[in-house]
Design a protein around this motif. Sequence first.
Motif, mmCIF file in Angstrom:
data_model
loop_
_atom_site.group_PDB
_atom_site.id
_atom_site.type_symbol
_atom_site.label_atom_id
_atom_site.label_comp_id
_atom_site.label_asym_id
_atom_site.label_seq_id
_atom_site.Cartn_x
_atom_site.Cartn_y
_atom_site.Cartn_z
ATOM 1 N N GLU A 3 36.343 56.962 24.583
ATOM 2 C CA GLU A 3 35.673 57.867 23.551
ATOM 3 C C GLU A 3 34.211 57.340 22.755
ATOM 4 O OE1 GLU A 3 38.619 60.342 21.349
ATOM 5 O OE2 GLU A 3 37.061 60.614 19.323
ATOM 6 N N ALA A 4 34.417 56.013 22.573
ATOM 7 C CA ALA A 4 33.379 55.366 21.743
ATOM 8 C C ALA A 4 32.402 55.097 22.775
ATOM 9 C CB ALA A 4 34.225 53.998 20.961
ATOM 10 N N GLY A 5 32.674 54.558 23.393
ATOM 11 C CA GLY A 5 31.625 54.907 24.609
ATOM 12 C C GLY A 5 31.209 53.091 24.646
ATOM 13 N N ILE A 6 32.181 52.282 24.822
ATOM 14 C CA ILE A 6 32.688 50.869 25.055
ATOM 15 C C ILE A 6 33.144 50.604 26.626
ATOM 16 C CG2 ILE A 6 33.505 48.852 23.928
ATOM 17 C CD1 ILE A 6 33.673 49.941 21.484
ATOM 18 N N PRO A 7 32.400 49.739 26.807
ATOM 19 C CA PRO A 7 32.875 49.258 28.283
ATOM 20 C C PRO A 7 34.302 48.302 28.423
ATOM 21 C CG PRO A 7 30.875 48.711 28.566
ATOM 22 C CD PRO A 7 31.141 49.542 26.836
ATOM 23 N N LEU A 8 34.842 48.995 29.149
ATOM 24 C CA LEU A 8 36.671 48.581 29.492
ATOM 25 C C LEU A 8 36.975 48.263 31.163
ATOM 26 C CD1 LEU A 8 39.114 47.441 28.230
ATOM 27 C CD2 LEU A 8 40.201 50.030 28.344
ATOM 28 N N LEU A 9 37.328 46.783 30.819
ATOM 29 C CA LEU A 9 37.914 46.041 32.334
ATOM 30 C C LEU A 9 39.357 46.010 32.120
ATOM 31 C CD1 LEU A 9 37.264 45.213 35.128
ATOM 32 C CD2 LEU A 9 36.733 43.434 34.157
ATOM 33 N N PHE A 10 39.704 46.828 33.204
ATOM 34 C CA PHE A 10 41.599 46.299 33.164
ATOM 35 C C PHE A 10 41.940 44.940 34.222
ATOM 36 C CE2 PHE A 10 46.130 46.568 34.568
ATOM 37 C CZ PHE A 10 46.486 46.849 33.653
ATOM 38 N N LEU A 11 42.386 43.602 33.216
ATOM 39 C CA LEU A 11 42.450 42.881 34.467
ATOM 40 C C LEU A 11 44.437 42.357 34.514
ATOM 41 C CD1 LEU A 11 40.115 39.999 33.826
ATOM 42 C CD2 LEU A 11 40.213 41.662 35.800
ATOM 43 N N GLU A 12 44.747 42.220 35.687
ATOM 44 C CA GLU A 12 46.318 42.280 35.457
ATOM 45 C C GLU A 12 46.168 40.642 36.010
ATOM 46 O OE1 GLU A 12 49.525 44.835 36.126
ATOM 47 O OE2 GLU A 12 49.817 43.936 37.738
ATOM 48 N N VAL A 13 47.278 40.079 35.019
ATOM 49 C CA VAL A 13 47.276 38.382 35.566
ATOM 50 C C VAL A 13 48.330 38.284 35.151
ATOM 51 C CG1 VAL A 13 44.578 38.279 35.020
ATOM 52 C CG2 VAL A 13 46.577 37.767 32.721
ATOM 53 N N GLU A 14 49.311 36.825 36.107
ATOM 54 C CA GLU A 14 50.612 36.201 36.067
ATOM 55 C C GLU A 14 49.978 35.052 35.806
ATOM 56 O OE1 GLU A 14 54.069 38.185 38.540
ATOM 57 O OE2 GLU A 14 52.401 38.178 39.394
ATOM 58 N N GLN A 15 50.628 34.372 34.729
ATOM 59 C CA GLN A 15 50.890 33.007 34.763
ATOM 60 C C GLN A 15 50.428 32.117 35.830
ATOM 61 O OE1 GLN A 15 53.282 31.464 31.880
ATOM 62 N NE2 GLN A 15 51.536 31.546 30.297
ATOM 63 N N GLN A 16 51.163 32.138 37.182
ATOM 64 C CA GLN A 16 51.539 31.495 38.204
ATOM 65 C C GLN A 16 50.370 32.055 39.514
ATOM 66 O OE1 GLN A 16 54.068 33.049 37.078
ATOM 67 N NE2 GLN A 16 54.538 31.144 35.676
ATOM 68 N N MET A 17 49.510 32.621 39.035
ATOM 69 C CA MET A 17 48.706 33.357 39.958
ATOM 70 C C MET A 17 47.492 31.677 40.984
ATOM 71 S SD MET A 17 46.149 36.006 37.765
ATOM 72 C CE MET A 17 45.145 36.552 39.140
ATOM 73 N N ALA A 18 47.694 31.932 41.333
ATOM 74 C CA ALA A 18 46.886 30.807 42.353
ATOM 75 C C ALA A 18 45.294 31.809 42.692
ATOM 76 C CB ALA A 18 46.983 29.990 42.949
ATOM 77 N N ALA A 19 45.180 32.755 43.833
ATOM 78 C CA ALA A 19 43.741 32.963 43.854
ATOM 79 C C ALA A 19 43.680 34.081 42.955
ATOM 80 C CB ALA A 19 44.402 34.143 45.518
ATOM 81 N N MET A 20 41.831 33.450 43.071
ATOM 82 C CA MET A 20 41.641 34.163 41.458
ATOM 83 C C MET A 20 39.507 34.896 42.520
ATOM 84 S SD MET A 20 42.268 33.312 38.588
ATOM 85 C CE MET A 20 43.486 32.742 38.750
ATOM 86 N N GLY A 21 40.192 35.223 43.552
ATOM 87 C CA GLY A 21 39.118 35.672 44.484
ATOM 88 C C GLY A 21 39.134 37.295 44.319
ATOM 89 N N GLN A 22 39.912 37.946 43.450
ATOM 90 C CA GLN A 22 39.738 39.067 43.166
ATOM 91 C C GLN A 22 39.552 39.512 42.107
ATOM 92 O OE1 GLN A 22 43.061 41.892 42.771
ATOM 93 N NE2 GLN A 22 43.235 43.021 44.300
ATOM 94 N N ILE A 23 39.707 37.963 41.025
ATOM 95 C CA ILE A 23 39.326 38.610 39.768
ATOM 96 C C ILE A 23 37.940 38.384 39.564
ATOM 97 C CG2 ILE A 23 39.217 37.380 37.411
ATOM 98 C CD1 ILE A 23 42.502 38.097 38.347
ATOM 99 N N ARG A 24 37.399 37.424 40.327
ATOM 100 C CA ARG A 24 35.599 36.848 40.678
ATOM 101 C C ARG A 24 34.883 37.976 40.318
ATOM 102 N NH1 ARG A 24 32.482 32.332 40.738
ATOM 103 N NH2 ARG A 24 34.490 30.628 41.159
ATOM 104 N N THR A 25 35.422 38.840 41.085
ATOM 105 C CA THR A 25 34.257 39.706 42.278
ATOM 106 C C THR A 25 34.685 41.205 40.660
ATOM 107 O OG1 THR A 25 35.878 39.776 44.204
ATOM 108 C CG2 THR A 25 34.631 41.425 43.885
#
Length: 378
Positions: free
Chosen positions: A341-363
Amino acid sequence: MESVLQSLLEVAANPSSEVSRWRQRTGGKVVGWLPIYVPEEIIHAAGALPVSLWGGRTEIVRADAHLQGFACSVVRAVLEYGLKGTYNMVDGFIFPSTCDHIQNTSDIWASLFPDRPKFDLVYPANRQSKAAVVYLEQLFADLEQWLEELTGQKVTSEKLRESVKIYNCYRALLADLFSLRSRKPESLSGPEMGQIVKSSLFLEKAEFNRHLSDLLPWLEHRKVKPAPKARLVLTGIMAEPQEILAILDELGGAIVADDLALGARILRAPVREELPLPAALVDRHLRLGPCSTLYDWRKGRGAHVQHLVAEHAADGVIFINMKFCEAEEFDYPVLKAELEEAGIPLLFLEVEQQMAAMGQIRTRLQAFLEVLGKGAGS
Ligand code: SF4
């Protein structure tokens, strides 16, 4: 100053060594507490070293036999560390009633380690009720008594007052560090900033304060990366795995403000030193928030994040969601609607402390910066 900075980064990378050293040097007790809110001042005044146990990057092997796979990675890591002996130098544990995951882990912990001292800090769900004050006063008095028995030291009002001063100073210094992050984001890399905050979870606070007050003037003139293309606000429980911060640096994004439980929520609501103790600690707990783990019908998080965006001239917001964290997942739809509503762009990122593959996060980060018009070709 470079060596002071390196020593803090080393503490964050190897907290067990630092905590063991403190224990050997002082002969004092170590009290581990789980996130998010614990009146650390009382632990400090009892002569113990408070250390925060926020999980970490460890392979989950033993904990899976006791906790479901849909428990969040923080509690799974805490249990794993407990089972593999990483916390052997911790003399007592405090489990606050932050969420179902921590409360259930507390019960499992009690059955696995019946001889290890533990205190359940069960907070009142409704902090607006008058009864909450009376209840919290008794709860903190019980905690004080448990700590006195554990450490053999009396929590006098002088010691408590001194600890409150040290912790208020800690919050003020962290506020200065966060102000620097917004004014001069190029002075520290993203991971360095995260590691400095993390080191404060394991160092005795007066010692951390000395290091940080030495570092701050030097950091004003330091430059380790170019001025950012995109200024971002991060909201969630914690900025882990910290590779995310390194990827953001590479892409030209910088976190200029945060609303993280392991971040700016730490320094909120300094203790009012003019109030009597321990009532001032109760007063602080009642003023904490907004936070997904503290019930408040007013749901002030959206307004708070919008305020951060405006105050720090941010281009967008990243909601970093610790997978299976119900508290955060309940907050997200409300926050999303308000930011839209305020026109502020938002990105939702889901993580786990133990995750190793970062390719999807980078993209996803790359795509978000493109949407903001701050990508590689901009
Ligand atoms: S990340 Fe969420 S679910 Fe996990 S311990 Fe923290 S508050 Fe609880």
